[in-house]
Design an enzyme around this catalytic site. Structure first.
Site, mmCIF file in Angstrom:
data_model
loop_
_atom_site.group_PDB
_atom_site.id
_atom_site.type_symbol
_atom_site.label_atom_id
_atom_site.label_comp_id
_atom_site.label_asym_id
_atom_site.label_seq_id
_atom_site.Cartn_x
_atom_site.Cartn_y
_atom_site.Cartn_z
ATOM 1 N N ASP A 74 -0.390 -0.825 -4.871
ATOM 2 C CA ASP A 74 -1.816 -0.104 -5.474
ATOM 3 C C ASP A 74 -1.289 1.195 -6.018
ATOM 4 O OD1 ASP A 74 -1.320 1.239 -3.131
ATOM 5 O OD2 ASP A 74 -3.499 0.910 -2.404
ATOM 6 N N ASN A 75 -0.387 1.805 -5.454
ATOM 7 C CA ASN A 75 0.111 3.209 -6.088
ATOM 8 C C ASN A 75 1.322 3.690 -5.549
ATOM 9 O OD1 ASN A 75 -2.658 4.066 -4.193
ATOM 10 N ND2 ASN A 75 -0.625 5.066 -3.633
ATOM 11 N N ASP A 111 0.766 -1.164 -0.029
ATOM 12 C CA ASP A 111 0.005 -0.053 0.253
ATOM 13 C C ASP A 111 0.870 1.380 0.016
ATOM 14 O OD1 ASP A 111 -2.040 1.773 0.207
ATOM 15 O OD2 ASP A 111 -3.118 0.589 1.755
ATOM 16 N N ASP A 112 1.012 2.008 -1.040
ATOM 17 C CA ASP A 112 1.620 3.306 -1.290
ATOM 18 C C ASP A 112 3.061 2.960 -1.305
ATOM 19 O OD1 ASP A 112 -0.866 4.360 -0.889
ATOM 20 O OD2 ASP A 112 -0.059 5.592 0.973
ATOM 21 N N CYS A 120 -6.076 4.577 -3.643
ATOM 22 C CA CYS A 120 -6.280 3.027 -3.197
ATOM 23 C C CYS A 120 -7.104 2.299 -3.937
ATOM 24 C CB CYS A 120 -6.376 2.982 -1.759
ATOM 25 S SG CYS A 120 -4.902 3.513 -0.915
#
Length: 312
Positions: A283-284, A32-33, A70
């Site tokens: 996700d990014n 995540d991130d 997200c």
């Protein structure tokens, strides 16, 4: 686009061409991130992941998310669609389109997820395409998070990354007893805010700073909203804060790396490693001062480019 690569591969796995062959398991690891570029090699903070997935598989060195947030990005991963098609354009929209997971379950796969699913989906409601559901009440709570474990609220003690690891190991043992292949999502909170590393990793990167060429500069030709940012140029306090975010993100990923190593070792001990397609993706990304920006909802390299590898 990597979402379409995932969808096409997955659909090929459930096509008639594979009916006469042993269908592979699928493990999707989503951080995540996590940015693609931290100014140091992946091997410096995720050496096991680098060696066991990126080096033994295919490293897509220029992978980009279509929507750097997200819920929209994860919905694209799960459906193979752009946000304009699946309809999840914010973190508050519900995903209503049929997912790859549902297609695989219909094809006989044993399915499960641990960790964050989608911000907009209530953790109490188990999605019907998942046979096993281990989803935290708050994915940003790194310590002692309550989990929905297959419909039951359980207070789980410990560090969330290791809890995610342990649920994954438990699922893999159960999957080894199944006659059908499995599909499993291992979704970590790390390195999302509040950036809480495992206690043993705090301070591991205290001497590092991240200063890419576009750090706090290069506003010429940029839109007015960037030129008029109240954070332009970055204050000293803001620089210190972003430096802390940078170091803590890296420290959070150390425990993810150890957990991934344990998961691959479990697959190996269950004689399933060589018949498992393993995806690793974030996700990014996350901006850490580029153009005086932080966070992620901007279409610039730091936010949209992600680490992505496939091992099979």
């Amino acid at each position: 686009m990597r979402e379409f690569f995932i969808l096409l591969l997955t659909l090929s796995l459930v096509s008639p061409l594979f009916l006469e062959a042993e269908r592979p398991n699928i493990l999707l690891i989503v951080t995540d991130d996590q940015s693609y570029d931290y100014g140091i090699p992946l091997s410096d903070y995720m050496p096991k992941t680098k060696a066991r997935i990126f080096d033994e598989g295919v490293n897509f060195s220029k992978a980009y998310v279509t929507t750097s947030n997200c819920c929209p990005s994860r919905s694209s991963i799960y459906t193979g669609m752009y946000a304009s098609r699946h309809g999840v354009i914010t973190n508050y929209n519900r995903l209503k389109k049929k997912t790859v997971i549902a297609r695989l379950k219909n094809a006989g796969y044993f399915t499960g997820i641990v960790g964050k699913y989608l911000n907009s989906w209530p953790y109490k409601r188990k999605r019907k395409e998942f046979d096993r559901w281990y989803v935290p009440k708050r994915h940003t709570l790194y310590f002692d998070p309550p989990f929905n474990v297959n419909g039951n609220l359980v207070n789980v003690e410990g560090y969330q990354t290791y809890i995610v690891r342990d649920f994954t190991l438990s699922f893999l043992d159960e999957a080894a007893e199944q006659s059908n292949p499995f599909f499993f999502i291992m979704s970590t909170a790390a390195p999302h805010n509040p950036y809480d590393p495992a206690p043993e990793d705090i301070g591991r990167f205290n001497d590092l700073v991240y200063r890419p060429p576009n750090y706090n500069s290069h506003w010429a030709g940029k839109p007015k909203w960037i030129k008029n940012l109240p954070t332009r140029p970055l204050s000293q306090a803001r620089k210190i804060l972003l430096d802390r975010v940078y170091r803590r993100q890296l420290e959070c990923l150390l425990s993810v790396d150890r957990s991934i190593d344990a998961v691959l070792t479990k697959l190996e001990s269950n004689n399933q490693l060589e018949n498992t397609v393993i995806f690793f993706i974030s996700d990014n990304g996350y901006l850490l001062g580029q153009f005086s920006l932080d966070a992620k909802q901007n279409v610039y390299e730091g936010a949209i480019r992600v680490p992505f590898a496939v091992r099979y």
